[in-house]
Design an enzyme around this catalytic site. Structure first.
Site, PDB file in Angstrom:
ATOM      1  N   CYS A   2       0.838  -1.189   0.000  1.00  0.00           N
ATOM      2  CA  CYS A   2       0.000   0.000   0.000  1.00  0.00           C
ATOM      3  C   CYS A   2       0.875   1.242   0.000  1.00  0.00           C
ATOM      4  O   CYS A   2       2.057   1.186   0.301  1.00  0.00           O
ATOM      5  CB  CYS A   2      -0.865  -0.007   1.234  1.00  0.00           C
ATOM      6  SG  CYS A   2      -1.663  -1.570   1.529  1.00  0.00           S
ATOM      7  N   ARG A  27       1.294   1.400  -6.273  1.00  0.00           N
ATOM      8  CA  ARG A  27       1.631   0.456  -5.199  1.00  0.00           C
ATOM      9  C   ARG A  27       0.440  -0.407  -4.789  1.00  0.00           C
ATOM     10  O   ARG A  27       0.601  -1.445  -4.138  1.00  0.00           O
ATOM     11  CB  ARG A  27       2.119   1.221  -3.965  1.00  0.00           C
ATOM     12  CG  ARG A  27       3.410   1.945  -4.167  1.00  0.00           C
ATOM     13  CD  ARG A  27       3.753   2.715  -2.924  1.00  0.00           C
ATOM     14  NE  ARG A  27       4.120   1.838  -1.837  1.00  0.00           N
ATOM     15  CZ  ARG A  27       5.367   1.530  -1.504  1.00  0.00           C
ATOM     16  NH1 ARG A  27       6.361   2.058  -2.166  1.00  0.00           N
ATOM     17  NH2 ARG A  27       5.625   0.719  -0.514  1.00  0.00           N
ATOM     18  N   TRP A  75      -3.705  -2.091  -1.220  1.00  0.00           N
ATOM     19  CA  TRP A  75      -3.685  -3.380  -1.919  1.00  0.00           C
ATOM     20  C   TRP A  75      -4.103  -4.389  -0.857  1.00  0.00           C
ATOM     21  O   TRP A  75      -3.369  -4.642   0.094  1.00  0.00           O
ATOM     22  CB  TRP A  75      -2.290  -3.679  -2.441  1.00  0.00           C
ATOM     23  CG  TRP A  75      -2.218  -4.934  -3.266  1.00  0.00           C
ATOM     24  CD1 TRP A  75      -2.506  -5.068  -4.587  1.00  0.00           C
ATOM     25  CD2 TRP A  75      -1.813  -6.235  -2.818  1.00  0.00           C
ATOM     26  NE1 TRP A  75      -2.314  -6.374  -4.982  1.00  0.00           N
ATOM     27  CE2 TRP A  75      -1.891  -7.108  -3.906  1.00  0.00           C
ATOM     28  CE3 TRP A  75      -1.410  -6.748  -1.584  1.00  0.00           C
ATOM     29  CZ2 TRP A  75      -1.573  -8.458  -3.817  1.00  0.00           C
ATOM     30  CZ3 TRP A  75      -1.099  -8.097  -1.500  1.00  0.00           C
ATOM     31  CH2 TRP A  75      -1.182  -8.938  -2.613  1.00  0.00           C
ATOM     32  N   ASN A  99       0.881   0.356   6.211  1.00  0.00           N
ATOM     33  CA  ASN A  99       1.383  -0.495   5.136  1.00  0.00           C
ATOM     34  C   ASN A  99       2.107  -1.663   5.796  1.00  0.00           C
ATOM     35  O   ASN A  99       2.951  -1.441   6.667  1.00  0.00           O
ATOM     36  CB  ASN A  99       2.343   0.320   4.260  1.00  0.00           C
ATOM     37  CG  ASN A  99       2.998  -0.528   3.185  1.00  0.00           C
ATOM     38  OD1 ASN A  99       2.472  -1.569   2.799  1.00  0.00           O
ATOM     39  ND2 ASN A  99       4.147  -0.087   2.702  1.00  0.00           N
ATOM     40  N   GLY A 100       1.788  -2.871   5.407  1.00  0.00           N
ATOM     41  CA  GLY A 100       2.441  -4.042   6.004  1.00  0.00           C
ATOM     42  C   GLY A 100       1.385  -5.016   6.508  1.00  0.00           C
ATOM     43  O   GLY A 100       0.216  -4.930   6.132  1.00  0.00           O
ATOM     44  N   GLU A 471      10.330 -14.733 -18.782  1.00  0.00           N
ATOM     45  CA  GLU A 471       9.952 -13.334 -18.609  1.00  0.00           C
ATOM     46  C   GLU A 471       8.773 -12.963 -19.529  1.00  0.00           C
ATOM     47  O   GLU A 471       7.836 -12.279 -19.119  1.00  0.00           O
ATOM     48  CB  GLU A 471      11.170 -12.437 -18.861  1.00  0.00           C
ATOM     49  CG  GLU A 471      10.897 -10.950 -18.892  1.00  0.00           C
ATOM     50  CD  GLU A 471      10.264 -10.382 -17.625  1.00  0.00           C
ATOM     51  OE1 GLU A 471      10.134 -11.108 -16.624  1.00  0.00           O
ATOM     52  OE2 GLU A 471       9.843  -9.219 -17.652  1.00  0.00           O
ATOM     53  N   LYS A 475       5.018 -11.554 -18.482  1.00  0.00           N
ATOM     54  CA  LYS A 475       4.536 -10.279 -19.024  1.00  0.00           C
ATOM     55  C   LYS A 475       3.150 -10.467 -19.617  1.00  0.00           C
ATOM     56  O   LYS A 475       2.249  -9.690 -19.363  1.00  0.00           O
ATOM     57  CB  LYS A 475       5.526  -9.845 -20.098  1.00  0.00           C
ATOM     58  CG  LYS A 475       5.953  -8.482 -20.283  1.00  0.00           C
ATOM     59  CD  LYS A 475       6.766  -7.715 -19.330  1.00  0.00           C
ATOM     60  CE  LYS A 475       6.508  -7.862 -17.898  1.00  0.00           C
ATOM     61  NZ  LYS A 475       7.637  -7.706 -17.030  1.00  0.00           N
ATOM     62  N   GLU A 478       0.457 -11.298 -16.924  1.00  0.00           N
ATOM     63  CA  GLU A 478       0.306 -10.207 -15.962  1.00  0.00           C
ATOM     64  C   GLU A 478      -0.627  -9.101 -16.466  1.00  0.00           C
ATOM     65  O   GLU A 478      -1.439  -8.583 -15.713  1.00  0.00           O
ATOM     66  CB  GLU A 478       1.711  -9.644 -15.723  1.00  0.00           C
ATOM     67  CG  GLU A 478       1.853  -8.572 -14.699  1.00  0.00           C
ATOM     68  CD  GLU A 478       3.318  -8.148 -14.545  1.00  0.00           C
ATOM     69  OE1 GLU A 478       4.131  -8.386 -15.456  1.00  0.00           O
ATOM     70  OE2 GLU A 478       3.639  -7.561 -13.508  1.00  0.00           O
ATOM     71  N   HIS A 494       7.450 -33.890 -21.225  1.00  0.00           N
ATOM     72  CA  HIS A 494       7.344 -34.683 -19.994  1.00  0.00           C
ATOM     73  C   HIS A 494       6.025 -34.443 -19.263  1.00  0.00           C
ATOM     74  O   HIS A 494       5.935 -34.694 -18.070  1.00  0.00           O
ATOM     75  CB  HIS A 494       8.539 -34.387 -19.080  1.00  0.00           C
ATOM     76  CG  HIS A 494       9.830 -34.842 -19.687  1.00  0.00           C
ATOM     77  ND1 HIS A 494      10.198 -36.172 -19.745  1.00  0.00           N
ATOM     78  CD2 HIS A 494      10.803 -34.162 -20.331  1.00  0.00           C
ATOM     79  CE1 HIS A 494      11.362 -36.280 -20.376  1.00  0.00           C
ATOM     80  NE2 HIS A 494      11.748 -35.068 -20.744  1.00  0.00           N
ATOM     81  N   LYS A 590       2.832  -2.418  -7.835  1.00  0.00           N
ATOM     82  CA  LYS A 590       4.193  -2.291  -8.357  1.00  0.00           C
ATOM     83  C   LYS A 590       5.231  -2.784  -7.361  1.00  0.00           C
ATOM     84  O   LYS A 590       6.184  -3.454  -7.717  1.00  0.00           O
ATOM     85  CB  LYS A 590       4.434  -0.815  -8.693  1.00  0.00           C
ATOM     86  CG  LYS A 590       5.820  -0.517  -9.236  1.00  0.00           C
ATOM     87  CD  LYS A 590       5.954  -1.003 -10.650  1.00  0.00           C
ATOM     88  CE  LYS A 590       7.315  -0.700 -11.249  1.00  0.00           C
ATOM     89  NZ  LYS A 590       7.564  -1.574 -12.406  1.00  0.00           N
TER      90      LYS A 590
HETATM   91  O1  M6R Z   1      10.750  -4.288  -7.267  1.00  0.00           O
HETATM   92  P1  M6R Z   1      11.196  -5.695  -7.570  1.00  0.00           P
HETATM   93  O2  M6R Z   1      12.095  -5.760  -8.749  1.00  0.00           O
HETATM   94  O3  M6R Z   1      11.819  -6.358  -6.373  1.00  0.00           O
HETATM   95  O4  M6R Z   1       9.878  -6.472  -7.901  1.00  0.00           O
HETATM   96  C1  M6R Z   1       9.893  -7.851  -8.144  1.00  0.00           C
HETATM   97  C2  M6R Z   1       8.623  -8.321  -8.800  1.00  0.00           C
HETATM   98  O5  M6R Z   1       7.527  -8.023  -7.986  1.00  0.00           O
HETATM   99  C3  M6R Z   1       8.405  -7.659 -10.173  1.00  0.00           C
HETATM  100  O6  M6R Z   1       9.482  -7.892 -11.027  1.00  0.00           O
HETATM  101  C4  M6R Z   1       7.112  -8.181 -10.824  1.00  0.00           C
HETATM  102  O7  M6R Z   1       7.238  -9.523 -11.137  1.00  0.00           O
HETATM  103  C5  M6R Z   1       6.785  -7.337 -12.059  1.00  0.00           C
HETATM  104  N1  M6R Z   1       5.478  -6.779 -11.916  1.00  0.00           N
HETATM  105  C6  M6R Z   1       6.760  -8.080 -13.318  1.00  0.00           C
HETATM  106  O8  M6R Z   1       6.476  -7.247 -14.397  1.00  0.00           O
END
Ligand code: M6R
Length: 595
Positions: A2, A27, A75, A99-100, A471, A475, A478, A494, A590
């Site tokens: 958050c 966030r 969040w 936050n936490g 990756e 993407k 997500e 497999h 984020k």
């Molecule tokens: O801030 P960070 O690089 O530690 O974040 C890690 C992951 O949360 C981040 O890479 C996440 O997987 C991305 N949203 C992917 O696009």
């Protein structure tokens, strides 16, 4: 996750808080709220939904006129996104944002708060009731007594009607910054206050701050006073605008050449890599990260092992922390993180330090916890990244890993000089090759149209191709919500191959790593089951139905950096065609600051 914002100044707090919340919205964005003190009364508004919903609700309020206030964008962890569960939470004369996670909230409720009237399902509400229960006229004492009972992670900003000129802040394991200048500001992330403050205090674990508009006092949890130093802001981490682009993600995709160039230029001068790391040749190296940063780590492993001939383990941070890692003073641990605040990565860093391992952070946000706590830091210079789906920070992480591997290989003399000078030359050209790779957008738009109604996709690759696949798959899922999986191409048969049906989309990443013949066999295997194959390749020699020809990398070992580009663009355009909220995908945030 958050976002927390606070303001204590001479102007109306609400515009500052709303502006700050918009900057923090990445966030977490399922609900938001603010509280101000006006005539010694706390007034608050909170709403399910985006900041825009809160803003319109505030237009109907003419009583939110204080010059001191706090705000929160959520969040959800405990309790679904509703008006009631949104922060701030109030009890008696106190209100707070958090936050936490308060891990022992159930026990605390049971032990101390049985008679309290809880209005939400959150863990946070426990904290505010406890503060109120401990209050007998001295706010900071009530707060100190409460925080000593809380387990888990928390950053909080607290208001009390009896001290209407102070915002109280506490921090344990969740970030909180205090900006100073003409007015005082508080934020969980520098981007929310960087344009308003001149200098900042970074709260450390176990601290309480009393923030008045012109003076800030710090205490430990036993209320001993602490002297703290202020730091300057780093340039280049201010809030950015979308400009001509429809989404931050697309803007950031196009910022990749610059992000990579800035990162390389800050460590490569003339022909020499200068990196602030003193580690001797170790027995093993750990790379630890989450999400895309973990995928950068997969790429890093290949690079490191080829150049250094040392085993490299790439670990998911949330696993590393609890699997009794064998790290010790002879095994450097590299933590990769864009935000530098990811709770699991931060916890892994602390675990590594506890074991005596030298720690190296690869971090994009200089003021972040991981940057501050790592023994040495390589800064990626991607600049502020706003879109939840990372692109330019990931590319900058790759370049930082390439540099680190070359630097170690030079230092420990583990590779031929010619190979290292070719790679260094490659580093210099990397940004140009990424720029060339961006030239594929028109072709990708056409291909994206064929994915718009797809529900499942598979990415396959070998070696560096697998790192790209992992990756690219993240993407796509997500931001477009298409179910997608990444497989080492040889592993598909497999089990997972049973999911291939006529028309299933398979994206094969054919990396220039000498495994093309094997990849072609794997392509044949899925094609024989009716899959529609898209190959990402530098040559036309493939049996795929459609070829996405990528610009060549400056060195075959760096092909991940160019092969990922069309796939970032593919995810973007597919998500766009599906009408998804690209910069703020559902359920995500984020910066993942909870475990
Ligand atoms: O801030 P960070 O690089 O530690 O974040 C890690 C992951 O949360 C981040 O890479 C996440 O997987 C991305 N949203 C992917 O696009």
């Amino acid at each position: 996750m958050c976002g927390i914002i606070g303001y204590n100044g001479v102007s109306s707090a609400v515009p500052f808080l709303i502006d700050g919340l918009k900057r923090l919205e990445y966030r977490g964005y399922d609900s938001a709220g603010i509280a101000v003190i006006s005539n010694r009364n706390i007034r608050q508004e909170k709403k399910k939904g985006r900041i825009a919903v809160l803003s319109s609700a505030l237009k109907k309020r003419d009583d939110m006129c204080g010059t001191i206030g706090i705000g929160h964008t959520r969040w959800a962890t405990h309790g679904s996104p509703t008006d009631e569960n949104a922060h701030p939470h109030k009890s008696g004369k106190f209100t707070l944002v958090h936050n936490g996670i308060i891990e022992n909230h159930k026990e605390l409720k049971e032990k101390y708060l049985k008679l309290c009237d809880f209005k939400s399902e959150t863990d946070t509400e426990t904290a505010v009731h406890l503060i109120n229960r401990h209050y007998s006229g001295n706010c900071i004492e009530a707060i100190a007594q409460t925080v000593k009972l809380l387990e888990g992670s928390f950053a909080m900003a607290i208001l009390c009607e009896d001290e209407p000129e102070t915002i109280f802040c506490v921090r344990k394991a969740s970030p909180l910054l205090i900006g100073t200048g003409e007015e005082a500001s508080i934020a969980s992330d520098i981007s929310a206050i960087s344009s308003k403050a001149d200098t900042l205090y970074r709260m450390a674990d176990g601290e309480i701050a009393a923030v008045k508009k012109d003076c800030i006092e710090f205490y430990d949890f036993n209320l001993n006073k602490i002297d703290k130093e202020r730091s300057e802001f780093s340039v280049g981490y201010a809030h950015t605008e979308k400009g001509e682009f429809d989404h931050y993600m697309l803007k950031e995709i196009y910022e990749q050449p610059e992000a990579v160039k800035r990162t390389v230029d800050s460590y490569l001068q003339n022909d020499t890599l200068n990196m602030p790391i003193k580690t001797d040749k170790p027995e093993r190296i750990y790379i630890v990260a989450c999400g895309s940063a973990y995928h950068a780590g997969l790429a890093g492993k290949l690079f490191f092992e080829q150049l250094l001939s040392i085993p490299v383990s790439v670990e998911i941070a949330s696993e590393f922390r609890y699997c009794s890692p064998l790290a010790n003073k002879k095994t450097p641990v590299i933590i990769i993180s864009q935000s530098g605040e990811t709770a699991d990565s931060l916890a892994a860093l602390r675990e590594a330090k506890k074991k005596g391992a030298p720690t190296i952070g690869i971090v994009n946000v200089p003021e972040s916890s991981i940057a501050t706590e790592s023994d040495s830091v390589i800064y990626t210079k991607a600049g502020t990244e706003i879109a939840v789906a990372t692109t330019k920070a990931y590319s900058a992480q790759l370049s930082a890993l390439y540099m680190l591997a070359i630097f170690f290989a030079e230092k420990w003399q583990t590779a031929e000089k010619k190979q290292l000078s070719d790679l260094t030359e490659g580093l210099r050209k990397l940004h140009i090759c990424i720029k060339n790779a961006l030239g594929c957008e028109e072709q990708i738009k056409e291909i994206a149209a064929r994915f718009a109604d797809t529900e499942h996709a598979y990415f396959i690759g070998r070696g560096s191709g697998y790192a790209v696949a992992a990756e690219a798959s993240l993407k796509l899922k997500e931001i477009s919500y298409i179910h997608s999986e990444a497989y080492a191409a040889g592993e598909m048969k497999h089990g997972t191959i049973s999911l291939i049906e006529p028309g299933t989309k398979v994206i094969a990443i054919c990396a220039p790593n000498g495994l093309n013949a094997k990849m072609q066999s794997n392509i044949d295997e899925v094609k024989a089951r009716g899959a529609e194959i898209f190959a990402v390749t530098c040559t036309h020699e493939t049996k795929a139905d459609t070829c996405i020809i990528t610009a060549e990398a400056p060195h075959p070992m760096m092909s991940i950096s160019t092969q990922i580009i069309p796939l970032q663009l593919l995810s973007y355009h597919v998500a766009r065609l599906r009408g998804c909220d690209i910069d703020k995908p559902r359920n995500l945030a984020k910066s993942v600051t909870v475990e």
